[in-house]
Design a protein around this motif. Structure first.
Motif, mmCIF file in Angstrom:
data_model
loop_
_atom_site.group_PDB
_atom_site.id
_atom_site.type_symbol
_atom_site.label_atom_id
_atom_site.label_comp_id
_atom_site.label_asym_id
_atom_site.label_seq_id
_atom_site.Cartn_x
_atom_site.Cartn_y
_atom_site.Cartn_z
ATOM 1 N N GLU A 205 0.909 -1.324 0.046
ATOM 2 C CA GLU A 205 0.010 -0.171 -0.140
ATOM 3 C C GLU A 205 0.782 1.480 0.153
ATOM 4 O O GLU A 205 0.576 2.076 -0.470
ATOM 5 C CB GLU A 205 -1.051 0.061 1.187
ATOM 6 N N THR A 208 1.914 1.699 -3.459
ATOM 7 C CA THR A 208 0.863 2.228 -4.345
ATOM 8 C C THR A 208 0.510 3.723 -4.076
ATOM 9 O O THR A 208 0.298 4.675 -4.997
ATOM 10 C CB THR A 208 -0.497 1.485 -3.825
ATOM 11 N N SER A 211 3.259 5.844 -5.718
ATOM 12 C CA SER A 211 3.015 5.870 -7.119
ATOM 13 C C SER A 211 1.922 6.851 -7.458
ATOM 14 O O SER A 211 1.978 7.626 -8.500
ATOM 15 C CB SER A 211 2.590 4.421 -7.921
ATOM 16 N N ALA A 212 0.620 6.981 -6.751
ATOM 17 C CA ALA A 212 -0.363 7.724 -6.840
ATOM 18 C C ALA A 212 0.123 9.126 -6.683
ATOM 19 O O ALA A 212 -0.447 10.029 -7.384
ATOM 20 C CB ALA A 212 -1.636 7.423 -6.056
ATOM 21 N N ASP A 217 5.967 4.913 -11.292
ATOM 22 C CA ASP A 217 5.694 3.537 -10.904
ATOM 23 C C ASP A 217 6.640 2.971 -9.614
ATOM 24 O O ASP A 217 7.984 3.050 -10.040
ATOM 25 C CB ASP A 217 6.071 2.686 -12.145
ATOM 26 N N ALA A 219 7.015 -0.287 -7.176
ATOM 27 C CA ALA A 219 6.377 -1.544 -6.861
ATOM 28 C C ALA A 219 6.989 -2.026 -5.731
ATOM 29 O O ALA A 219 8.207 -1.705 -5.402
ATOM 30 C CB ALA A 219 6.579 -2.675 -8.195
#
Ligand code: NAP
Length: 283
Positions: A205, A208, A211-212, A217, A219
């Motif tokens: 999370e 994520t 990234s947002a 990106d 990971a």
């Protein structure tokens, strides 16, 4: 008037606690910033706060530093391995000086945690329990900044590498912990133990959310504790330090840094800073 003192005021959390006390509209004269090198707290002296030398390794400085102090925030030291004795020296000096309340920055779930850092906190909690001073345990979880400060590296690699799988951990910002410490040391009524954290996430999370927030990106890659240690050694870290940091992920995987406690929100009287807000602030 009540006189407050904060140890480790030259550090990141201690300095914020002094500011949080001033934000409660205490007179700066009633706040004493303690540091082993008072040159490092000149910015606080400029606000009218008194500054005194307090070196955990030099008991004679501690007695003088705590003279006239009613309530003390004992910020845990940063010299791992020496801290139990250092904190005991502060507690002994506080008893001699007649300090009435100590709020100590311990670690989340200190009494059951498998974190390698926990035993020194347990030892300090025991020393406090054996003292005659009213004690407030601020069992702080991990700083959110432990991760947000690494965002540049995460972005460079496009990856967060860890060994905690999808275990949840709960963190809070230093600002929120500082506000909680100021609230706990000034309140009329306090609980003996606060389990403090503000936002909960997993490493996937976290990836994520970064990234947002960045549009790039990132990971999450899960590895074993041994692989994580080897990776840090390959990047130039010594084996002992790498093993220490990797073992933290093993403790996270066991849930040691996860809590559903709402103590932080209750102490600061508002919702703690979310992970997304902390990421935005860091960016
Ligand atoms: N929850 C977490 O994620 C987390 C992470 C790291 C650490 N911690 C703990 O929380 C504490 C506060 O965090 P932080 O971010 O403010 O750390 P920090 O910025 O490294 O500050 C540590 C403070 O401890 C002082 N100190 C160290 N040894 C001392 C001694 N012998 N005598 C007097 N003062 C001494 C330092 O003084 P100098 O400025 O002179 O060095 C500094 O003021 C740390 O010390 C550590 O116990 C928590």
């Amino acid at each position: 008037m009540t006189t407050y003192a904060v140890t480790g005021a030259s550090g990141q959390l201690g300095r914020k606690i002094v500011h949080a006390l001033l934000d409660l509209h205490l007179s700066p004269f009633d706040v004493i910033a303690l540091a082993r090198d008072t040159d490092k707290v000149e910015d606080l002296a400029a606000l009218g706060v008194r500054t005194r030398v307090a070196d955990y390794d030099q008991p004679e400085t501690l007695e003088a530093a705590l003279e006239g102090v009613d309530r003390l925030v004992l910020v845990s030291g940063s010299e791992v391995g020496k801290r139990a004795a250092q904190h005991q020296a502060v507690i002994a000096a506080a008893e001699k000086a007649g300090v009435q309340r100590i709020a100590y920055t311990s670690i989340l779930k200190a009494d059951t945690s498998t974190l390698g850092l926990a035993p020194e906190h347990v030892s300090t909690e025991q020393a406090l329990a054996a003292s005659s001073i009213e004690t407030v345990l601020l069992r702080n979880s991990w700083y959110t900044e432990n991760y947000t400060a690494q965002i540049p590296g995460y972005l460079e690699r496009g990856a967060i590498i860890g060994a905690a799988g999808d275990a949840a951990l709960s963190t809070a910002t230093r600002d929120d912990f500082a506000e909680a410490a100021a609230a706990a040391i000034t309140a009329d009524d306090v609980k003996p133990v606060y389990e403090l954290a503000g936002t909960t996430f997993t490493f996937p999370e976290l990836a994520t959310a970064i990234s947002a927030a960045t549009g790039k990106d990132v990971a999450y890659t899960n590895v074993t504790v041994e692989e994580l240690t080897a990776g840090m050694v390959a990047a130039g870290m010594d084996e002992g330090t790498a093993g220490f940091w990797a073992s933290i992920d093993a403790s996270i995987a066991q849930g040691d840094l996860y809590t559903e406690s709402t103590d932080l929100a209750e102490l600061i009287g508002r919702e703690p800073t979310s992970l997304d807000a902390a990421i935005k602030a860091a960016l």
